[in-house]
Design a protein around this motif. Structure first.
Motif, mmCIF file in Angstrom:
data_model
loop_
_atom_site.group_PDB
_atom_site.id
_atom_site.type_symbol
_atom_site.label_atom_id
_atom_site.label_comp_id
_atom_site.label_asym_id
_atom_site.label_seq_id
_atom_site.Cartn_x
_atom_site.Cartn_y
_atom_site.Cartn_z
ATOM 1 N N LEU A 62 -18.325 -8.207 -3.852
ATOM 2 C CA LEU A 62 -19.028 -7.799 -2.647
ATOM 3 C C LEU A 62 -20.337 -7.187 -3.116
ATOM 4 C CD1 LEU A 62 -19.210 -7.146 0.421
ATOM 5 C CD2 LEU A 62 -18.129 -4.952 -0.127
ATOM 6 N N VAL A 63 -21.439 -7.687 -2.580
ATOM 7 C CA VAL A 63 -22.769 -7.178 -2.901
ATOM 8 C C VAL A 63 -23.323 -6.536 -1.639
ATOM 9 C CG1 VAL A 63 -25.124 -7.847 -3.510
ATOM 10 C CG2 VAL A 63 -23.209 -8.908 -4.668
ATOM 11 N N GLN B 88 -1.937 -2.431 5.839
ATOM 12 C CA GLN B 88 -3.341 -2.586 6.229
ATOM 13 C C GLN B 88 -4.115 -3.024 5.003
ATOM 14 O OE1 GLN B 88 -4.725 0.943 8.344
ATOM 15 N NE2 GLN B 88 -4.287 -0.158 10.217
ATOM 16 N N ARG B 89 -4.595 -4.259 5.022
ATOM 17 C CA ARG B 89 -5.317 -4.864 3.903
ATOM 18 C C ARG B 89 -6.404 -5.776 4.434
ATOM 19 N NH1 ARG B 89 -4.219 -2.870 -1.189
ATOM 20 N NH2 ARG B 89 -2.120 -2.090 -1.095
ATOM 21 N N GLY B 90 -7.485 -5.877 3.671
ATOM 22 C CA GLY B 90 -8.467 -6.915 3.949
ATOM 23 C C GLY B 90 -7.856 -8.258 3.601
ATOM 24 N N ASP C 249 -8.251 -3.067 -2.914
ATOM 25 C CA ASP C 249 -9.349 -2.168 -2.547
ATOM 26 C C ASP C 249 -10.614 -2.586 -3.294
ATOM 27 O OD1 ASP C 249 -7.684 -0.639 -0.928
ATOM 28 O OD2 ASP C 249 -7.134 0.707 -2.565
ATOM 29 N N MET C 250 -11.756 -2.334 -2.673
ATOM 30 C CA MET C 250 -13.054 -2.590 -3.298
ATOM 31 C C MET C 250 -13.384 -1.414 -4.215
ATOM 32 S SD MET C 250 -14.429 -5.331 -1.844
ATOM 33 C CE MET C 250 -13.583 -6.392 -0.697
ATOM 34 N N LEU C 251 -13.748 -1.723 -5.445
ATOM 35 C CA LEU C 251 -14.115 -0.682 -6.409
ATOM 36 C C LEU C 251 -15.465 -1.013 -7.025
ATOM 37 C CD1 LEU C 251 -10.686 -0.314 -8.217
ATOM 38 C CD2 LEU C 251 -11.652 1.206 -6.484
ATOM 39 N N ILE D 182 -12.978 -7.416 5.558
ATOM 40 C CA ILE D 182 -13.088 -6.730 4.274
ATOM 41 C C ILE D 182 -12.336 -5.409 4.325
ATOM 42 C CG2 ILE D 182 -14.678 -5.696 2.614
ATOM 43 C CD1 ILE D 182 -16.771 -7.765 3.635
ATOM 44 N N GLU D 183 -12.636 -4.620 5.337
ATOM 45 C CA GLU D 183 -11.953 -3.333 5.517
ATOM 46 C C GLU D 183 -10.929 -3.492 6.633
ATOM 47 O OE1 GLU D 183 -15.505 -3.136 6.079
ATOM 48 O OE2 GLU D 183 -16.084 -2.502 4.072
#
Length: 186
Positions: free
Chosen positions: A123-124, A42-44, A106-108, A62-63
């Protein structure tokens, strides 16, 4: 970050191409998709389509809420048929189609000074507004760090300097990017 073999990369590109072909031929995504190996992750991801060297569609998630296999098939179809910037892809365009797939880490949270051009996507977020640019966008358009931050804000529908405001959240991510070989006609 997920690691992909050359065999996995080729399989991802093949599934994306099949997803586009099915969507263009039938007007909808394929109902079946691979579910084993890398496709069970499971990945964006984002699927980017170019025809004769020009952007023709780019859609992603994204998610991850589905497996990579399902997301890949659906995003490939949506990039071909439902990117609001373009008319649906036509069968005649398939011959000149070039596909790129970006699988997201992953978004950090990231500080502006930590953004590395060519390495990080952005990502803003501010309120209900969100904008995302893949790492290759900064490289392809030769953007500086500040320009990349500004363009990501603009994509979110914010003022270009919104990244300087403490209420604006910044997230960085990396991508595994795979692309088909370009044809000599591009």
């Amino acid at each position: 970050m997920l690691s992909l073999s050359e065999e996995d990369r080729l399989a991802v590109l093949a599934v994306a191409r099949q997803g586009v072909l099915h969507a263009v031929a039938h007007g909808r995504p394929a109902g079946n998709f691979p579910e084993t190996g890398v496709f069970a992750e499971q990945r964006g991801l984002f699927v980017t389509l170019h025809v004769r060297g020009k952007l023709r569609g780019c859609i992603g998630v994204i998610e991850a809420r589905a497996t990579l296999g399902e997301s890949l098939v659906r995003c490939a179809a949506d990039a071909a048929l439902h990117d609001p910037r373009f008319a649906p892809m036509r069968v005649e365009e398939i011959e000149d189609l070039h596909i790129e797939v970006s699988i997201l880490s992953d978004m950090l949270p990231i500080r502006p000074e930590e953004v590395e051009i060519g390495r990080h996507g952005l990502l803003v977020e501010r309120g209900m507004r969100r904008g995302l640019l893949l790492p290759q966008v900064a490289t392809e358009h030769r953007l500086s760090r500040e320009q990349f931050l500004a363009e990501t804000c603009f994509k979110a529908g914010l003022q270009r300097d919104a990244w300087r405001d403490v209420q604006t959240k910044l997230y960085g991510f990396e991508c595994i990017i795979m692309a088909e070989a370009r044809s000599s006609r591009e």
